[in-house]
Design an enzyme around this catalytic site. Structure first.
Site, PDB file in Angstrom:
ATOM      1  N   ASN A 199     -51.891  -6.483  12.031  1.00  0.00           N
ATOM      2  CA  ASN A 199     -52.449  -6.108  10.045  1.00  0.00           C
ATOM      3  C   ASN A 199     -52.247  -7.061   9.200  1.00  0.00           C
ATOM      4  O   ASN A 199     -52.804  -7.820   8.129  1.00  0.00           O
ATOM      5  CB  ASN A 199     -51.028  -5.403   9.635  1.00  0.00           C
ATOM      6  N   GLU A 209     -38.953  -7.253  13.449  1.00  0.00           N
ATOM      7  CA  GLU A 209     -39.299  -6.908  12.244  1.00  0.00           C
ATOM      8  C   GLU A 209     -40.444  -6.044  12.789  1.00  0.00           C
ATOM      9  O   GLU A 209     -41.194  -6.085  13.481  1.00  0.00           O
ATOM     10  CB  GLU A 209     -39.568  -7.955  11.341  1.00  0.00           C
ATOM     11  N   CYS A 263     -46.024  -2.708   6.697  1.00  0.00           N
ATOM     12  CA  CYS A 263     -45.260  -2.877   7.198  1.00  0.00           C
ATOM     13  C   CYS A 263     -43.788  -2.412   5.543  1.00  0.00           C
ATOM     14  O   CYS A 263     -42.414  -1.381   6.194  1.00  0.00           O
ATOM     15  CB  CYS A 263     -44.107  -3.664   7.680  1.00  0.00           C
ATOM     16  N   GLU A 308     -35.876 -13.243   9.380  1.00  0.00           N
ATOM     17  CA  GLU A 308     -35.474 -14.560   9.060  1.00  0.00           C
ATOM     18  C   GLU A 308     -35.847 -14.636   7.612  1.00  0.00           C
ATOM     19  O   GLU A 308     -36.279 -13.958   6.733  1.00  0.00           O
ATOM     20  CB  GLU A 308     -37.426 -14.290   9.841  1.00  0.00           C
TER      21      GLU A 308
END
Length: 469
Positions: A145, A242, A276, A445
């Site tokens: 994405n 993630e 996301c 992160e």
């Protein structure tokens, strides 16, 4: 034909597979698929380069990060073209966000690493201090994405911390990674520091299970993250994930309604909902609920449809549109496939969609869809809003729309999410931690948190002898 990049050289090996243009559905390139031999060669190249790269002073590694940033600037248009070809993204988004963020990632982490102090502690004639050591070889697995943005988000801190890397981009979006491989060669980055292999999930599986890989960073679906965790468990490899999200937005009656609607349009429909951090569940205080959903539905009709990344993903999103209807939803707008009357009718488009009327326990409201769609529901009290937002197995991000400063702080701190935006969305400071809770991931992160993940501390303690007086 795109080839792997291993040990500073292009490597043409493995069967070819096609990449399709999401806008038209046509094949735009062929790519080599990494087999076990290619994966092993890439990991060995990274291991051979690891000692010298780790021994290099951090200031010199930071200098290489700046050279890579300059190399990206020099190939800016090529990266834009590659990213648009693979993803079908709008030109403006690619030129103002995706590629510039890649440049910023390298420059930001160069500065963060170069200026970061070590810890030291003095106590009763004892000196203890820490030094940080890189893990070695990092497997970097990147989604489709935001392919270039997320690749550089991981590469910059991994490299400046002293690791070498093997990158596996998504099979759907290899183009910008191939250009980046050329940039690594053009700036003279030492051979083996960055290696890039292409392929499907099977190539990623070979990579994460390779005994020469010391740690894994992954962005993608929760199901794939779970599989990777099981794969690396026996060797206890450090992981940073993630993963998916079913993000909630809370809209209070004291909000700036125009701002909340426009912000929600962005948080639901940006990149066709294929981010996301996008909002899939909107909860609106009952006194403004009717006006909010009516205006949101009108704005959704004005949103330019964006293609889904593949025909398979389009079918997945459309299956959730059908599921919403079968579960009893009221479709306020959208819910089908747009008709353009041109070449886009062969592409992978779906309509921006807004629905309401479903139970919180419906599959539509429990499962991540990853498309341009949201469910809108009313709430009555602040406590109810918090419960609704937190009533998910996911916990990546949330948005909060209110002009009440006390409420903003109070509610934001009670949301079970790794990131919370107040009266905005998608605003990021690269120094802050990024990641999710629950099924949305593990680890953080960003800023020094990235450097913490990509290295391990060693504590050195020295007993200081007291001199004779």
């Amino acid at each position: 034909m795109l080839t792997h990049y291993i040990g500073g050289q292009p490597v043409a090996a493995g069967m070819a597979f096609p990449v399709h243009d999401p806008v038209t559905g046509t094949v735009i390139r062929q790519v080599h698929q990494a087999d076990p031999e290619v994966v092993d060669r890439a990991v060995r190249a990274a291991r051979e380069a690891a000692r010298d790269w780790a021994a290099m002073p951090v200031g010199e590694r930071a200098g290489w990060m700046r050279r890579l940033a300059e190399g990206i600037e020099a190939r800016f248009d090529d990266l834009v073209d590659a990213e648009i070809a693979d993803t079908g993204k709008p030109l403006d988004q690619t030129r103002t966000l995706d590629i510039p963020r890649g440049i910023a990632n390298f420059r930001a982490f160069a500065e963060i690493a170069a200026q970061r102090p070590d810890d030291a502690f003095h106590l009763s004639g004892v000196l203890s201090y820490t030094v940080r050591r890189p893990h070695g070889v990092i497997a970097v697995i990147v989604p489709w994405n935001l392919p270039f943005l997320l690749m550089t988000w991981k590469l910059a801190p991994a490299l400046v911390a002293g690791n070498t890397v093997v990158v596996k981009p998504s099979e759907s979006t290899p183009g910008s990674a191939a250009v980046f491989a050329e940039i690594c060669a053009e700036v003279g980055l030492p051979a083996g520091v960055v290696n890039i292999i292409f392929g499907y999930g099977s190539a990623g599986q070979l990579l994460v299970e390779h005994p020469g890989v010391d740690a894994v960073t992954f962005t993608g679906s929760t199901s794939t993250g779970t599989a990777i965790m099981k794969t690396v468990a026996d060797r206890v490899k450090p992981i940073s994930f993630e993963l998916g999200g079913k993000n909630a937005g809370l809209v209070f009656e004291d909000c700036d309604l125009d701002r909340a609607i426009e912000g929600s349009v962005k948080s639901v429909f940006t990149n066709g909902g294929q981010v996301c951090l996008c909002t899939e569940r909107l909860y609106v205080q009952r006194s403004i609920f009717e006006e909010f959903w009516a205006r949101l539905a009108i704005r959704a009709q004005e949103v330019e449809p964006q293609p889904m990344i593949s025909s398979e993903h389009r079918e997945k999103v459309l299956s959730y549109y059908a599921l919403a209807r079968s579960e009893g939803a009221k479709v306020l707008t959208g819910g089908s496939v747009p008709a353009f009357g041109d070449h886009r009718d062969s592409g992978y488009f779906v309509e921006p969609t807004v629905v309401t009327g479903l139970s919180e326990w419906s599959r539509f409201n429990r499962e991540e869809i990853f498309g341009p769609v949201c469910h809108v529901a009313p709430f009555d009290s602040e406590a109810e809003a918090i419960d609704l937002a937190n009533g998910s197995d996911y916990g990546l991000a949330g948005t909060l729309w209110t002009t009440n400063l006390d409420r903003a702080h109070r509610v934001a701190q009670r949301l079970e999410a790794g990131l919370v935006w107040v009266n905005t969305w998608y605003l990021r400071d690269l120094r802050t931690p990024f990641g999710g809770v629950k099924l949305s991931g593990i680890g953080r992160e960003g800023g020094t948190q990235s450097l913490d993940f990509y290295s391990e501390p060693t504590t050195i303690t020295i007993k200081l002898e007291q001199p004779d007086v």
